[in-house]
Scaffold this motif. Structure first.
Motif, PDB file in Angstrom:
ATOM      1  N   LYS A 260       0.802  -1.225   0.000  1.00  0.00           N
ATOM      2  CA  LYS A 260       0.000   0.000   0.000  1.00  0.00           C
ATOM      3  C   LYS A 260       0.834   1.275   0.000  1.00  0.00           C
ATOM      4  CE  LYS A 260      -3.625  -2.673   0.830  1.00  0.00           C
ATOM      5  NZ  LYS A 260      -4.678  -2.928  -0.150  1.00  0.00           N
ATOM      6  N   TYR A 261       0.342   2.245  -0.731  1.00  0.00           N
ATOM      7  CA  TYR A 261       0.877   3.614  -0.714  1.00  0.00           C
ATOM      8  C   TYR A 261       0.089   4.367   0.345  1.00  0.00           C
ATOM      9  CZ  TYR A 261      -0.052   8.410  -2.576  1.00  0.00           C
ATOM     10  OH  TYR A 261      -0.296   9.747  -2.734  1.00  0.00           O
ATOM     11  N   TRP A 262       0.762   4.836   1.369  1.00  0.00           N
ATOM     12  CA  TRP A 262       0.049   5.577   2.437  1.00  0.00           C
ATOM     13  C   TRP A 262       1.049   6.564   3.024  1.00  0.00           C
ATOM     14  CZ3 TRP A 262      -4.762   6.300   2.672  1.00  0.00           C
ATOM     15  CH2 TRP A 262      -5.410   6.705   3.840  1.00  0.00           C
ATOM     16  N   GLY A 263       0.963   7.788   2.637  1.00  0.00           N
ATOM     17  CA  GLY A 263       1.938   8.809   3.044  1.00  0.00           C
ATOM     18  C   GLY A 263       2.604   9.368   1.799  1.00  0.00           C
TER      19      GLY A 263
ATOM     20  N   ALA B 251      -2.735  13.748 -10.600  1.00  0.00           N
ATOM     21  CA  ALA B 251      -4.174  13.884 -10.335  1.00  0.00           C
ATOM     22  C   ALA B 251      -4.605  13.061  -9.116  1.00  0.00           C
ATOM     23  CB  ALA B 251      -4.967  13.457 -11.565  1.00  0.00           C
ATOM     24  N   SER B 252      -4.087  11.847  -9.002  1.00  0.00           N
ATOM     25  CA  SER B 252      -4.382  10.989  -7.845  1.00  0.00           C
ATOM     26  C   SER B 252      -3.322   9.901  -7.818  1.00  0.00           C
ATOM     27  CB  SER B 252      -5.770  10.366  -8.002  1.00  0.00           C
ATOM     28  OG  SER B 252      -5.937   9.345  -7.046  1.00  0.00           O
ATOM     29  N   GLY B 253      -2.543   9.829  -6.738  1.00  0.00           N
ATOM     30  CA  GLY B 253      -1.379   8.938  -6.684  1.00  0.00           C
ATOM     31  C   GLY B 253      -1.616   7.552  -7.260  1.00  0.00           C
ATOM     32  N   SER B 254      -2.633   6.855  -6.724  1.00  0.00           N
ATOM     33  CA  SER B 254      -2.834   5.467  -7.137  1.00  0.00           C
ATOM     34  C   SER B 254      -3.246   5.355  -8.609  1.00  0.00           C
ATOM     35  CB  SER B 254      -3.864   4.792  -6.239  1.00  0.00           C
ATOM     36  OG  SER B 254      -5.074   5.519  -6.273  1.00  0.00           O
TER      37      SER B 254
ATOM     38  N   SER C 156     -10.947  11.003   3.801  1.00  0.00           N
ATOM     39  CA  SER C 156     -10.564  11.097   2.396  1.00  0.00           C
ATOM     40  C   SER C 156      -9.112  10.642   2.289  1.00  0.00           C
ATOM     41  CB  SER C 156     -10.673  12.537   1.928  1.00  0.00           C
ATOM     42  OG  SER C 156      -9.668  13.312   2.539  1.00  0.00           O
ATOM     43  N   SER C 157      -8.682  10.216   1.095  1.00  0.00           N
ATOM     44  CA  SER C 157      -7.300   9.738   1.037  1.00  0.00           C
ATOM     45  C   SER C 157      -6.321  10.894   1.227  1.00  0.00           C
ATOM     46  CB  SER C 157      -7.028   8.923  -0.218  1.00  0.00           C
ATOM     47  OG  SER C 157      -7.290   9.638  -1.355  1.00  0.00           O
ATOM     48  N   ARG C 158      -6.730  12.102   0.819  1.00  0.00           N
ATOM     49  CA  ARG C 158      -5.847  13.271   1.048  1.00  0.00           C
ATOM     50  C   ARG C 158      -5.574  13.433   2.561  1.00  0.00           C
ATOM     51  NH1 ARG C 158      -5.129  18.542  -1.298  1.00  0.00           N
ATOM     52  NH2 ARG C 158      -6.477  17.953  -2.995  1.00  0.00           N
TER      53      ARG C 158
ATOM     54  N   THR D 177      -1.765  -3.758   8.201  1.00  0.00           N
ATOM     55  CA  THR D 177      -0.890  -2.635   8.578  1.00  0.00           C
ATOM     56  C   THR D 177      -1.545  -1.306   8.211  1.00  0.00           C
ATOM     57  OG1 THR D 177       1.110  -3.955   8.307  1.00  0.00           O
ATOM     58  CG2 THR D 177       1.375  -1.576   8.184  1.00  0.00           C
ATOM     59  N   LEU D 178      -2.133  -1.233   7.016  1.00  0.00           N
ATOM     60  CA  LEU D 178      -2.804   0.004   6.592  1.00  0.00           C
ATOM     61  C   LEU D 178      -3.869   0.409   7.619  1.00  0.00           C
ATOM     62  CD1 LEU D 178      -3.459   2.174   4.356  1.00  0.00           C
ATOM     63  CD2 LEU D 178      -5.087   0.522   3.424  1.00  0.00           C
ATOM     64  N   HIS D 179      -4.663  -0.573   8.033  1.00  0.00           N
ATOM     65  CA  HIS D 179      -5.732  -0.258   8.991  1.00  0.00           C
ATOM     66  C   HIS D 179      -5.170   0.051  10.379  1.00  0.00           C
ATOM     67  CE1 HIS D 179      -9.529  -0.703   6.737  1.00  0.00           C
ATOM     68  NE2 HIS D 179      -8.642  -1.106   5.853  1.00  0.00           N
TER      69      HIS D 179
HETATM   70  O1  PMV Z   1      -4.405   7.578  -4.734  1.00  0.00           O
HETATM   71  P1  PMV Z   1      -4.945   7.992  -3.435  1.00  0.00           P
HETATM   72  O2  PMV Z   1      -4.393   9.310  -2.971  1.00  0.00           O
HETATM   73  O3  PMV Z   1      -6.460   7.933  -3.405  1.00  0.00           O
HETATM   74  O4  PMV Z   1      -4.426   6.956  -2.309  1.00  0.00           O
HETATM   75  C1  PMV Z   1      -4.736   5.587  -2.332  1.00  0.00           C
HETATM   76  C2  PMV Z   1      -4.322   4.931  -1.081  1.00  0.00           C
HETATM   77  C3  PMV Z   1      -4.723   3.478  -0.919  1.00  0.00           C
HETATM   78  O5  PMV Z   1      -5.790   3.146  -1.776  1.00  0.00           O
HETATM   79  C4  PMV Z   1      -5.197   3.237   0.518  1.00  0.00           C
HETATM   80  C5  PMV Z   1      -3.561   2.527  -1.149  1.00  0.00           C
HETATM   81  C6  PMV Z   1      -3.080   2.369  -2.564  1.00  0.00           C
HETATM   82  O6  PMV Z   1      -1.864   2.209  -2.739  1.00  0.00           O
HETATM   83  O7  PMV Z   1      -3.895   2.364  -3.499  1.00  0.00           O
END
Ligand code: PMV
Length: 333
Positions: A16-19, A143-146, A201-203, A251-253
């Protein structure tokens, strides 16, 4: 008016991407499966204009919140796409999955939007080359990381890994060619435990990592899990894949539950499903595992060759924990 149209899938992260930091740069690398059924289809009609103008329709209805997000993104990239200063856009978008299913749509919607943007550029420049997917991934990331990972089919890695040539924090790369064939057959059945909007929100979620006491340890763990997963994917080592996948989800949770303020996104039924999946795997030796996004819904991951047994298990044992019995059967292909 000219018209461009693109379809882009959702993806589910295993690591997971978180941060994040800077301009949408990840604090750790991530790896995901690209789905096939859950996608966004976006079309944009465009013509020259005296300034930037846009209209946005989501599933046939005007949507001011989405329009604002899109306008903001387009304004942020006008240096790279100067034609955006003099264009009128009529944007229409629809998801293949129900809006109220609790599935995050930013990855599919933003990658579809960016593919349309690059196609408009091609049309204006009368460029006949195909869209450069690395460039698409770069702008989708802004626009959105993932969304950066949704541009590539099957599996993608986003984030610099010294062992993967060409990998970068600025865009995702395809890892389709380095994964064992069994992972190209993977299914993801998404159990909709709740259809409510996300409570964080993911932000806001990413920002929680800025002050999280375990942040540095988490980033080191994610780098380690990414390296381990790359080896596992190459070897077709499903047992290790399961360990990494479930460890990352929990871990994410855990990170969200121990943030300030804390967020508990799992529901009672999420936990019941997780326990049932683990017991089923122990009893049957069928390699079904779970992952979670930033919400209560459970993604059931399994290879094609055990579809029958897993489908029966979901219908007989897990469907009862889903909101209105809803689940979505998706897969990598
Ligand atoms: O792309 P964002 O900023 O919506 O972040 C996504 C974060 C997670 O979905 C929880 C993990 C991931 O890597 O997709």
């Amino acid at each position: 008016m000219n018209k461009v149209c693109h379809k882009s899938p959702s993806n589910i992260a295993i690591v997971k991407y978180w941060g994040k930091h800077g301009n949408q740069l990840p604090n750790n690398p991530s790896i995901s499966f690209t789905l096939s059924k859950c996608h966004t289809e976006t079309s944009i009609k465009f013509c020259e204009s005296d300034c930037y103008k846009s209209n946005f329709f989501f599933e046939g209805k005007e949507n001011a919140a989405f329009k604002l997000k899109i306008d903001k993104f387009f304004q942020s990239v006008t240096n790279d796409f100067p034609f955006l200063n003099n264009i009128e856009l009529e944007i229409e978008s629809r998801n293949s999955f129900p809006h109220s299913s609790g599935i995050a749509s930013s990855a599919s919607s933003m990658s579809a939007l960016v593919l349309c943007l690059l196609d408009i550029e091609r049309t204006i420049k009368a460029d006949s080359h195909p869209i450069d997917l690395q460039r698409a991934s770069y702008y989708a990331r802004l626009a959105s990381g993932s969304a950066s990972r949704s541009v590539f089919p099957k599996m993608a890695l986003w984030g610099l890994m010294p062992t993967v040539q060409g990998s970068s924090d600025e865009y995702a790369v395809s890892i389709e060619d380095i994964i064992h064939p069994v992972f190209k057959t993977y299914h993801d059945t998404i159990l909709i435990v709740s259809s409510k909007e996300k409570s964080v929100s993911s932000r806001a979620g990413h920002a929680l990592m800025d002050t999280h006491p375990q942040a540095q340890a988490r980033y080191a763990q994610a780098r380690e899990n990414t390296q381990r997963l790359l080896t596992t994917l190459k070897l077709g080592d499903i047992e290790d894949f399961i360990k990494i996948t479930e460890d990352e989800a929990l871990t994410l949770h855990h990170l969200m539950e121990t943030s300030t303020p804390p967020f508990v996104l799992m529901e009672e039924n999420t936990k019941k499903i997780i326990n049932k999946i683990r017991r089923f795997r122990q009893d049957t030796k069928i390699p079904l595992c779970f992952t979670l996004d930033a919400g209560p819904n459970v993604h059931c991951l399994f290879p094609q060759n055990c579809q029958k047994e897993v489908d029966d298990f979901i219908i007989n044992e897990l469907k009862q924990y889903c909101h209105n019995g809803t689940f979505i059967s998706d897969s990598v292909e």
